[in-house]
Design an enzyme around this catalytic site. Structure first.
Site, PDB file in Angstrom:
ATOM      1  CB  THR A 164      -0.896   0.047   1.260  1.00 53.18           C
ATOM      2  OG1 THR A 164      -0.088  -0.296   2.385  1.00 53.18           O
ATOM      3  CG2 THR A 164      -2.053  -0.926   1.151  1.00 53.18           C
ATOM      4  N   GLY A 178      19.294  -8.844   6.151  1.00 50.73           N
ATOM      5  CA  GLY A 178      18.746  -9.398   4.925  1.00 50.73           C
ATOM      6  C   GLY A 178      17.593 -10.365   5.136  1.00 50.73           C
ATOM      7  N   GLY A 180      14.450  -9.252   6.083  1.00 50.71           N
ATOM      8  CA  GLY A 180      13.172  -8.559   5.949  1.00 50.71           C
ATOM      9  C   GLY A 180      12.738  -7.824   7.204  1.00 50.71           C
ATOM     10  CB  SER A 211      13.795  -2.814   8.201  1.00 48.13           C
ATOM     11  OG  SER A 211      14.119  -1.733   7.369  1.00 48.13           O
ATOM     12  CB  SER A 212      19.414  -5.131   9.147  1.00 51.32           C
ATOM     13  OG  SER A 212      19.762  -5.357   7.797  1.00 51.32           O
ATOM     14  CD  GLU A 258      17.053   0.850   2.273  1.00 52.97           C
ATOM     15  OE1 GLU A 258      17.076   1.309   3.428  1.00 52.97           O
ATOM     16  OE2 GLU A 258      16.703  -0.320   2.018  1.00 52.97           O
ATOM     17  CG  ASP A 312      11.355  -0.450   6.024  1.00 52.58           C
ATOM     18  OD1 ASP A 312      10.127  -0.641   6.120  1.00 52.58           O
ATOM     19  OD2 ASP A 312      12.085  -1.117   5.264  1.00 52.58           O
TER      20      ASP A 312
HETATM   21  P1  ADP Z   1      16.967  -6.040   5.494  1.00 52.14           P
HETATM   22  O1  ADP Z   1      16.762  -4.573   5.601  1.00 52.14           O
HETATM   23  O2  ADP Z   1      15.717  -6.798   5.291  1.00 52.14           O
HETATM   24  O3  ADP Z   1      17.761  -6.608   6.635  1.00 52.14           O
HETATM   25  P2  ADP Z   1      18.387  -5.228   3.140  1.00 52.14           P
HETATM   26  O4  ADP Z   1      18.929  -5.982   2.005  1.00 52.14           O
HETATM   27  O5  ADP Z   1      17.425  -4.141   2.889  1.00 52.14           O
HETATM   28  O6  ADP Z   1      17.814  -6.302   4.183  1.00 52.14           O
HETATM   29  O7  ADP Z   1      19.584  -4.545   3.949  1.00 52.14           O
HETATM   30  C1  ADP Z   1      20.687  -5.320   4.355  1.00 52.14           C
HETATM   31  C2  ADP Z   1      21.962  -4.550   4.063  1.00 52.14           C
HETATM   32  O8  ADP Z   1      22.078  -3.421   4.961  1.00 52.14           O
HETATM   33  C3  ADP Z   1      23.196  -5.372   4.332  1.00 52.14           C
HETATM   34  O9  ADP Z   1      23.522  -6.175   3.218  1.00 52.14           O
HETATM   35  C4  ADP Z   1      24.234  -4.279   4.573  1.00 52.14           C
HETATM   36  O10 ADP Z   1      24.634  -3.718   3.354  1.00 52.14           O
HETATM   37  C5  ADP Z   1      23.427  -3.234   5.327  1.00 52.14           C
HETATM   38  N1  ADP Z   1      23.539  -3.471   6.788  1.00 52.14           N
HETATM   39  C6  ADP Z   1      22.533  -3.766   7.622  1.00 52.14           C
HETATM   40  N2  ADP Z   1      22.987  -3.939   8.901  1.00 52.14           N
HETATM   41  C7  ADP Z   1      24.319  -3.736   8.857  1.00 52.14           C
HETATM   42  C8  ADP Z   1      25.381  -3.777   9.830  1.00 52.14           C
HETATM   43  N3  ADP Z   1      25.142  -4.064  11.117  1.00 52.14           N
HETATM   44  N4  ADP Z   1      26.638  -3.513   9.410  1.00 52.14           N
HETATM   45  C9  ADP Z   1      26.874  -3.192   8.128  1.00 52.14           C
HETATM   46  N5  ADP Z   1      25.945  -3.163   7.171  1.00 52.14           N
HETATM   47  C10 ADP Z   1      24.664  -3.418   7.506  1.00 52.14           C
HETATM   48 MG    MG Z   2      15.919  -3.321   4.094  1.00 49.88          MG
END
Ligand code: ADP
Ligand code: MG
Length: 374
Positions: A21, A107, A109, A111-112, A145, A157
């Site tokens: 959405t 990675g 989902g 939202s790291s 991003e 996010d």
């Molecule tokens: P998600 O947000 O679902 O976890 P994404 O593919 O959107 O997956 O984001 C993951 C990417 O964000 C990682 O591949 C890296 O590039 C970056 N990232 C996230 N957390 C860290 C971290 N703790 N240290 C370094 N890079 C990070």
């Molecule tokens: Mg992400």
């Protein structure tokens, strides 16, 4: 200017309802979860950034005066992108040493990516004595991003990572960025189940869905005044004026329009503490994503079916873009252990895949924390 180090925490998130959405100017309802990324920052004399990620066990250095900073296809794109967007927006940053540590699975989902962006943003801003509105910071992190890391994402996010609150879900209007915090009772948990599957289809299917939504808008705008997004159309208007749409486009539109309505109904259910109704809406959301939007997968459907049979489960649905990834489940606290064991066991029996299961609560958004928690 500060000389001592400071630490900032930003959480990951899960979306309870309101899927696909966001890019239709609609409503979403994420929760900040109690899995976070921490960034410790200390000032440097020179205008450069030294960034170390504990998770990747690697350190990089960039010069803030380098006019050619660009995407490298590397984890550092996320924090460097935030610095670049802050500078482009006119905020002059001081050099900084950043130490990143995350417990948000990377990675999966949850939202790291937003968590590292927001924690880095907070750290850089504090280190430079910059004053910026949290909404602006969310938008700059999203821009980082989109434009620097090169991932097409909405604002949800970053927004919830900044504005989330303990025991609250956040309903966000993706058009106006107005939001409402809604109570989640303390006797439930959010259980996130990772199917451990990611289908390649996701990126191309996403672009196709966006194009189909645009086609729907173009058609419906001929009949209904002031339609610039599917957000502006009701189900009745779709039924009345959508008959000439290709059947697939009609179903895509129906998902988005009914999903927006479900988010609004779900908000009222939370206000009234009606978890049964909230769960029913989660189930409908899943069905709509599966049948009308066609972004589910066998594994997601299986995970949801397994969850539904267990006592104490109010609702279960896929969460995120789809074609794999995670489900989110609203579960009574006394049934959490049973849920985790049974779902994990049955899912593995059928798929031979061991799912990751995260038992989460709604947490506060980004904040400064004492250094000693590191
Ligand atoms: P998600 O947000 O679902 O976890 P994404 O593919 O959107 O997956 O984001 C993951 C990417 O964000 C990682 O591949 C890296 O590039 C970056 N990232 C996230 N957390 C860290 C971290 N703790 N240290 C370094 N890079 C990070
Ligand atoms: Mg992400």
């Amino acid at each position: 200017m500060p000389t001592e180090s400071r630490t900032f925490r930003a959480p990951g998130r899960v979306n309870l309802i309101g899927e696909h959405t966001d890019y239709n100017d609609g409503f979403v309802m994420p929760v900040a979860i109690d899995l976070s990324t921490w960034v410790t920052v200390s000032p440097l004399e020179q205008r450069k950034l030294q960034i170390r990620s504990e998770n990747f066990d690697e350190e990089i250095e960039v010069d803030l005066d380098d006019q050619n900073l660009a995407r490298r296809g590397h984890w550092s794109d996320y924090p460097v992108g935030v610095a670049v967007m802050l500078e482009r927006d006119g905020h002059r940053l001081r050099g900084a040493k950043l130490h990143v540590r995350s417990e948000v699975p990377i990675g999966s989902g949850l939202s790291s990516s937003a968590a590292i962006e927001v924690a880095t943003g907070c750290a850089l801003v504090a280190n430079s004595g910059v004053k910026i509105d949290a909404r602006e910071l969310a938008l700059l992190c999203q821009k980082a991003e989109n434009e620097f890391a090169g991932a097409r994402v909405g604002i949800m996010d970053q927004f919830v990572s900044l504005f989330g609150e303990e025991q609250k879900a956040l309903m966000l209007d993706c058009r106006s960025l107005e939001f409402e915090l809604l109570p989640l009772p303390d006797n439930v948990r959010l259980i996130i189940c990772n199917t451990m599957v990611k289908h390649e289809l996701a990126a191309s299917a996403y672009n196709e869905r966006r194009a189909q939504c645009e086609a729907g808008v173009k058609h419906l705008a001929k009949f209904v005044a002031n339609v610039t997004a599917l957000r502006d159309v009701t189900v009745e208007q779709l039924e009345q004026f959508g008959r000439d749409l290709p059947e697939v486009v009609y179903r895509r539109c129906r998902h988005v329009i009914t999903e927006n309505a479900r988010v609004l109904t779900a908000a009222r259910a939370l206000e009234q503490g009606d978890l049964k109704e909230f769960g029913r809406l989660m189930a409908e959301s899943h069905r709509s994503l599966r049948d009308d939007y066609e972004v589910s997968s066998e594994e997601l459907d299986l995970m949801v079916e397994l969850a539904r049979k267990i006592e104490g489960v109010y609702g279960a649905r896929m969460t995120g873009g789809g074609f794999g990834g995670c489900t989110v489940n609203l579960v009574a606290v006394e049934h959490v252990a049973e849920f985790s064991n049974r779902v994990a066991e049955s899912y593995e029996e059928v798929t031979k895949l061991k799912p990751e299961i995260y038992i989460c609560s709604a947490s506060n958004g980004a904040e400064e924390v004492p250094n000693k928690t590191l």
